[in-house]
Scaffold this active site. Structure first.
Site, PDB file in Angstrom:
ATOM      1  N   GLU A 181       0.811  -1.215   0.000  1.00 51.87           N
ATOM      2  CA  GLU A 181       0.000   0.000   0.000  1.00 51.87           C
ATOM      3  C   GLU A 181       0.847   1.269   0.000  1.00 51.87           C
ATOM      4  O   GLU A 181       0.520   2.246   0.679  1.00 51.87           O
ATOM      5  CB  GLU A 181      -0.966  -0.048   1.189  1.00 51.87           C
ATOM      6  CG  GLU A 181      -1.921  -1.246   1.090  1.00 51.87           C
ATOM      7  CD  GLU A 181      -3.113  -1.169   2.026  1.00 51.87           C
ATOM      8  OE1 GLU A 181      -2.974  -0.572   3.112  1.00 51.87           O
ATOM      9  OE2 GLU A 181      -4.180  -1.689   1.664  1.00 51.87           O
ATOM     10  N   ASN A 211       6.142   7.773   7.089  1.00 56.71           N
ATOM     11  CA  ASN A 211       4.917   8.264   7.723  1.00 56.71           C
ATOM     12  C   ASN A 211       3.821   8.329   6.665  1.00 56.71           C
ATOM     13  O   ASN A 211       3.404   9.382   6.204  1.00 56.71           O
ATOM     14  CB  ASN A 211       5.184   9.654   8.321  1.00 56.71           C
ATOM     15  CG  ASN A 211       3.938  10.198   9.001  1.00 56.71           C
ATOM     16  OD1 ASN A 211       3.057   9.438   9.402  1.00 56.71           O
ATOM     17  ND2 ASN A 211       3.875  11.516   9.111  1.00 56.71           N
ATOM     18  N   HIS A 220     -15.741  -9.323   5.704  1.00 60.08           N
ATOM     19  CA  HIS A 220     -14.982 -10.156   6.643  1.00 60.08           C
ATOM     20  C   HIS A 220     -13.616  -9.536   6.877  1.00 60.08           C
ATOM     21  O   HIS A 220     -12.691  -9.769   6.110  1.00 60.08           O
ATOM     22  CB  HIS A 220     -14.763 -11.565   6.085  1.00 60.08           C
ATOM     23  CG  HIS A 220     -16.004 -12.384   5.952  1.00 60.08           C
ATOM     24  ND1 HIS A 220     -16.063 -13.501   5.147  1.00 60.08           N
ATOM     25  CD2 HIS A 220     -17.226 -12.278   6.529  1.00 60.08           C
ATOM     26  CE1 HIS A 220     -17.276 -14.043   5.235  1.00 60.08           C
ATOM     27  NE2 HIS A 220     -18.007 -13.317   6.054  1.00 60.08           N
ATOM     28  N   GLU A 260      -5.940  -5.938   1.289  1.00 60.05           N
ATOM     29  CA  GLU A 260      -4.679  -6.256   1.984  1.00 60.05           C
ATOM     30  C   GLU A 260      -4.208  -7.683   1.686  1.00 60.05           C
ATOM     31  O   GLU A 260      -3.544  -8.306   2.519  1.00 60.05           O
ATOM     32  CB  GLU A 260      -4.777  -6.031   3.495  1.00 60.05           C
ATOM     33  CG  GLU A 260      -5.096  -4.623   3.923  1.00 60.05           C
ATOM     34  CD  GLU A 260      -6.598  -4.371   3.981  1.00 60.05           C
ATOM     35  OE1 GLU A 260      -7.352  -5.320   4.221  1.00 60.05           O
ATOM     36  OE2 GLU A 260      -7.007  -3.226   3.756  1.00 60.05           O
ATOM     37  N   GLU A 308      -7.834  -5.407  -3.567  1.00 60.79           N
ATOM     38  CA  GLU A 308      -7.246  -4.096  -3.382  1.00 60.79           C
ATOM     39  C   GLU A 308      -5.759  -4.258  -3.696  1.00 60.79           C
ATOM     40  O   GLU A 308      -5.329  -4.036  -4.807  1.00 60.79           O
ATOM     41  CB  GLU A 308      -7.486  -3.597  -1.960  1.00 60.79           C
ATOM     42  CG  GLU A 308      -7.042  -2.157  -1.758  1.00 60.79           C
ATOM     43  CD  GLU A 308      -7.136  -1.738  -0.289  1.00 60.79           C
ATOM     44  OE1 GLU A 308      -7.510  -0.603  -0.047  1.00 60.79           O
ATOM     45  OE2 GLU A 308      -6.809  -2.552   0.611  1.00 60.79           O
ATOM     46  N   GLU A 318      -8.727   5.146  -0.117  1.00 63.45           N
ATOM     47  CA  GLU A 318      -8.945   5.406   1.306  1.00 63.45           C
ATOM     48  C   GLU A 318      -7.810   6.211   1.944  1.00 63.45           C
ATOM     49  O   GLU A 318      -8.042   6.971   2.874  1.00 63.45           O
ATOM     50  CB  GLU A 318      -9.146   4.089   2.057  1.00 63.45           C
ATOM     51  CG  GLU A 318      -7.892   3.205   2.086  1.00 63.45           C
ATOM     52  CD  GLU A 318      -8.168   1.759   2.469  1.00 63.45           C
ATOM     53  OE1 GLU A 318      -9.286   1.288   2.221  1.00 63.45           O
ATOM     54  OE2 GLU A 318      -7.263   1.107   3.013  1.00 63.45           O
TER      55      GLU A 318
END
Lengths: 699, 699
Positions: A169, A188, A409, A479, A497, A503
């Protein structure tokens, strides 16, 4: 004389030990040979220019001799494959699979172990895999390393993210190959779990471009029962070495013959459109193992999700939005819980009114008070709703409105716990008529010591897809390890994803404007991404003046993403009340298709711009999306992809003149014109902007 | 003056920092105190003699300050507990739970972490556990070590097996504490997977005896969400240190407050009968969490099992009896497969004819051609029968004969795979009316890096018990971590193997004659063992002249084991055709009960002899078993346990005069006499022999 004979012998051996195969177009040529010590190597040329210099191949084994030297060629076989197949859902209704194959059969001196290397040369690239036939010399084996190398010849401009065994990500870095350095990245970045094994290890797909304009992409296909391959970069010599993800005790893969490795792929072209539109990764996967696929359907959906990201409501019932809230023993509702019966019905109403297929609800089940950050094994049971979520009533209400519910889930990384509950969780889905599930893996993996990208987890993600298929359920994993085309084999695995999604724009430094123009050249080569576009309230200061986070695009670009980012599962991610303020723009999201007969990549430059036109599956409408990075862009597009002699009403959703992703992101304008396949359209994209167009045939 | 004040202060602190508690009998006294640096310690005396010298307590944490020093006593609380409870199945219908409790509340300086230590002093021993209350100073924590110590005062004679994280299937060594040394053990012992972490680490329960005749046993109770504790022996100073079993990455336990450690137990008596008959371990576990226990029933069973061990038939269909037979692709029946429909019906007939409750069938399901030794993840699916095993027909046939089928789930150590299939496997059990299952864990554990005795696996075994309870199914686990009384909490967990069972006598150097006389003092303290006694054809040369393996007892001792080794699940392990040759001796197995109202331990000496009499649950019959080690033994037993004034027909099954476990093991004689509670009986046991007696009231 002695020297002369040696030379002849060497020449003869070289002939015997070398093989060559070209792409159907002849632009790409792959040469295979064994080195003097019997190590397999390959080189690749494109239009007579070396792209991959002599590169080593082979694997190392635990407690057994390595399979990377002392080989002889036992035989080889060339073949041609040229067929087309129909994906269940896809960018086009028919996909051509055309390649020349070379299979080299090797035998190792002394051990007599047999290993084949299979090469497939497509017009847009090279693929190869190791094939271990059934043999008495090799039954079970443990891979401790793969010595596959990509020995490049140029200091490419490279779009890379750090090699992280637990997360993909990241935002992309754009540097020279020689400048790759994970230690220089700002960590960060909102990523919860990071496992970066070294300074120079990056992830694949790795998209590169040479100064001369050659595009090269290194990736893999059909990662099944094998860990993910990252790439260890020799930044001085431009050599990339396979870096397999280890398990808890450092082993890479447990295999039993007969078996194969994933395909290692190198796409090469002087036109970036060849890479972004390539179906090579899908072609390298096995055909569908699901016979009746009639229940696999594309879905456009809304959901109770973005409102938690922007802080309007919470996943947890107790409402603290604190994921480690276990000191609160009593479950007292705070009134901020998002997944209530009432709120869900509101989304169902909105979905029904606007023609959406589904409604996702996150935070419906107990456990969200203390679910993240502590490697907790038993978090969710995937079956027990919160007291304010009346699953039976919601299911009945959705049915009455002809809307499908999408299950959620979240495993919090506790895969052991999820697998224990999976059958029961699916029972709930079937009982309440949820045709699809979004899974989540936020957190360190349990079994402890395993990584998101290891063989164990690859097997888990594929296992869930298969179990869902057994129950005629569709899967969208978040993920997870990034897809490598397994969606061809299990087409119910409709999306994932597995990259930095929209997001992150809600609460971190976000995704820079070029982000969505790299994903199609990287992450999306392996399968559809559930990016969740469609954010209209771009700036989070809208919700809370103190917030500085924002989506790094204009509103018009958010619309264009529905076309540029292919997925048969597309969310309209923003809140219903936000859409209701911009219903004219929202019309595009309502209209746009998610499954296609045809896709035409008109313009493509990784990190800079992308223009795609697609024709609705089984329909005559076309949709066009074009996006740019932080730079404004003008372009003129010929509409020659449209049907000859047909008039179309084109509704153009574009950035307003003064639009700018940072300063004025929401400003858009909409105009309607009549066009034919002879027309041209001028595109005017703001910085971080985009244009979306729908073409409706006019009778 | 300064010295004087210091002395007073020290004395005052000592008073404050020390606590004492005695057993109800006052024979055992436990002293708790904090050392000068605030480390918790304890000492134990028995009849005024120190048995455990000052021993450290506490735990070490990963990434947090250790909880083994810098404590102050915040408070303490004494209480008395004296109740009785009724086990669902057991050695007696009612169990007294009587102890004095001391709860010491500690707080750590600087960290303010609170930890309690709870002591329970029973007449037969001491138990203590760490208790971590809910607190803001400690929520999640990872245990990296436990510093619990058992600082003994004597060089005891010790019955020990090596501390092995994966196997408890060793024969016992009988040496001085100072002579413990795993490197001296003959490892050619038939155990497939061994993980011995050090020379001086042994397993608990550890049974010891001093030269002065004091018996000491160190064990643990209620191992729930925690790894097994082994014992690291300082062979010079007789100090035993807790050695927790690690997981794949070296951590010991993942906990979240509020939580507790297992109980650490020290049983002490000058009469070995107090230890072998103790219910302390059960008493330290939570009461049953199953409300309706009516479906939990004792079972005497036969099965298709020993015939594979002796080589008459095979588990696998292909019949090679080669567990790594994957090169054979086709599944060609060899005619040696044991679990056929026909053979199963034969066992069902035998069970029905002789009054057995159940029939176990191993090798009924596909996968046995290649199941062991290669750390293979996907072996069995637990649902697919071999083509020659007609599960529906067998189930119907068993029902018609009023016999219950016992399911078999061999996991080959691939727990991940088993958990994925468990719900489906239980569905098969329910569909075909199997009320109980025997599970197996032969092989290295998957998740890889985990051990049979780690927290992950402890949780797995307990999870399976709970899931089986959800479905009203009974569980008998083999190759599990050894029970520590959890069967009280989940009484459907009716038995386990978890020690070296009778099967080793079929194909290894076997179990020496003293083996079954150590198990009741060790392994069986934690719960019933499925030892599978009843072998009549003692010598394996019966099946194959070249075989030297044999059961290390006489036939009469095999009968006595049904009484000396308590289990509500008892197999008659030999083949029906063997029993049919000795129907007079077999009568005892047919008659003997498996669930009891009362048990009287008449004689007990670990490793030497054991004599037990038990009264049938809900009946008036008594059964007596007595066994000896390799030495012949004579004894006279008073029958004063029998009901006063009642005449009994006693059928005595004993070794013939010339019987000997090695030279003449099958020789037995049977005699019938009439006795009352005033009678005495002379017992004459051959070397490796035993006597079994049934007492039937005479009207």
């Amino acid at each position: 004389m002695k020297h002369f004979l040696s030379a002849i012998l060497f020449f003869a051996l070289s002939m015997l030990q070398a093989q060559s195969v070209a792409s159907p177009s002849k632009n790409i040529i792959l040469d295979f040979k064994l080195t003097a010590n019997g190590q397999p190597t390959y080189t690749v040329t494109y239009k007579n220019k070396t792209v991959v210099q002599e590169s080593t191949m082979g694997i190392k084994l635990k407690e057994k001799p390595a399979l990377d030297a002392n080989f002889s060629i036992q035989g080889s076989k060339n073949s041609i494959f040229n067929e087309s197949w129909k994906p269940v859902l896809g960018e086009q209704s028919s996909i051509v699979n055309h390649y020349n194959e070379l299979k080299v059969s090797l035998i190792q001196n002394e051990t007599n172990v047999k290993m084949n290397i299979i090469f497939r040369i497509f017009d847009e690239g090279v693929a190869f895999r190791y094939d271990f036939p059934k043999q008495s010399e090799l039954n079970y084996f443990i891979i401790s390393d793969e010595v596959t190398q990509f020995n490049l010849t140029d200091n490419y401009k490279t779009f890379w993210i750090p090699g992280d065994f637990d997360s993909n990500e990241y935002e992309y870095n754009e540097t020279k190959l020689s400048e790759i350095d994970n230690s220089k990245i700002d960590m960060n970045n909102g990523i919860g779990v990071k496992s970066i094994p070294g300074k120079y290890i990056v992830q694949s797909p790795l998209m590169m471009k040479s100064a001369a304009g050659l595009y090269v992409n290194i990736f893999e296909a059909a990662v099944v029962n094998y860990p993910v391959m990252h790439l260890n970069v020799d930044v001085k010599n431009y050599k990339l070495n396979a870096q397999l993800v280890p398990n808890a005790i450092g082993d890479k893969a447990y295999l039993q013959t007969p078996c194969v490795s994933p395909w290692r792929t190198i796409m090469i072209s002087d036109d970036a459109r060849d890479i972004v539109s390539s179906k090579m990764i899908l072609n390298l996967n096995e055909p569908s193992k699901i016979e009746d696929t009639s229940w696999i359907k594309p879905m456009k959906y809304v959901g109770i999700w973005w409102e938690m990201h922007v802080g309007k409501s919470t996943w947890d019932f107790a409402g603290s939005q604190n994921a480690q809230n276990s000191l609160t023993q009593e479950l007292l509702p705070s009134g901020k819980h998002g997944a209530t019966t009432e709120n869900t019905k509101r989304y169902i109403d909105f979905a029904a009114k606007n023609g959406f297929d589904g409604v996702l609800v996150e935070g419906w089940n107990v456990g969200w008070e203390d679910w993240f950050g502590n490697w907790k094994e038993e978090v969710f049971d995937f079956t027990t709703p919160y007291p304010d979520f009346d699953i039976a009533a919601i299911s009945a209400y959705a049915k009455s409105k002809n809307v499908k519910m999408i299950m959620h889930h979240e495993t919090s990384g506790s895969v052991a716990n999820y697998e224990r509950h999976l059958d029961r969780a699916m029972e709930v889905m079937k009982k309440y008529d949820y045709p699809a599930v979004k899974t989540g893996y936020v957190g360190k993996i349990i079994p402890r010591g395993e990584f998101h990208d290891g063989q164990t987890m690859v097997n888990h993600f594929n296992f869930v897809a298969r179990r869902m298929a057994d129950n005629k359920l569709m899967l969208n994993s978040h993920e997870s390890s990034r897809p490598t085309g397994y969606g061809r084999t299990y087409p119910n695995y409709i999306a994932a994803e597995a990259a930095r999604g929209n997001e992150f724009n809600a609460w971190s430094k976000g995704n820079p404007p070029m982000h969505e123009i790299i994903l199609p050249f990287t992450r999306q080569l392996g399968g559809p991404m559930d990016y969740t576009p469609g954010i209209f309230e771009i700036k989070m200061s809208y919700y809370d003046k103190s917030k500085t986070a924002q989506v790094h695009t204009t509103l018009a670009k958010q619309l264009a993403l529905y076309v540029t980012m292919y997925s048969p599962l597309q969310m309209a991610a923003d809140l219903p009340e936000n859409y209701e303020k911009y219903m004219d723009a929202f019309q595009f999201i309502k209209d746009v298709a998610v499954d296609w007969d045809e896709s035409v990549y008109l313009e493509a430059e990784p990190g800079d711009y992308l223009t795609v036109a697609r024709k609705t599956k089984g329909g005559e409408s076309w949709f066009l999306g074009t996006i740019t990075d932080e730079n404004a862009r003008k372009s003129e597009i010929k509409l020659d992809f449209l049907s000859k002699g047909q008039k179309y009403k084109a509704i153009i959703y574009e950035d307003a003149k003064n639009a700018d992703w940072q300063k004025n992101p929401i400003a858009y304008k909409i105009k309607t014109i009549i066009v034919t396949n002879k027309s041209k359209i001028s595109l005017n994209l703001a910085p971080g902007g985009g244009t979306a167009i729908s073409f409706e045939p006019v009778k």
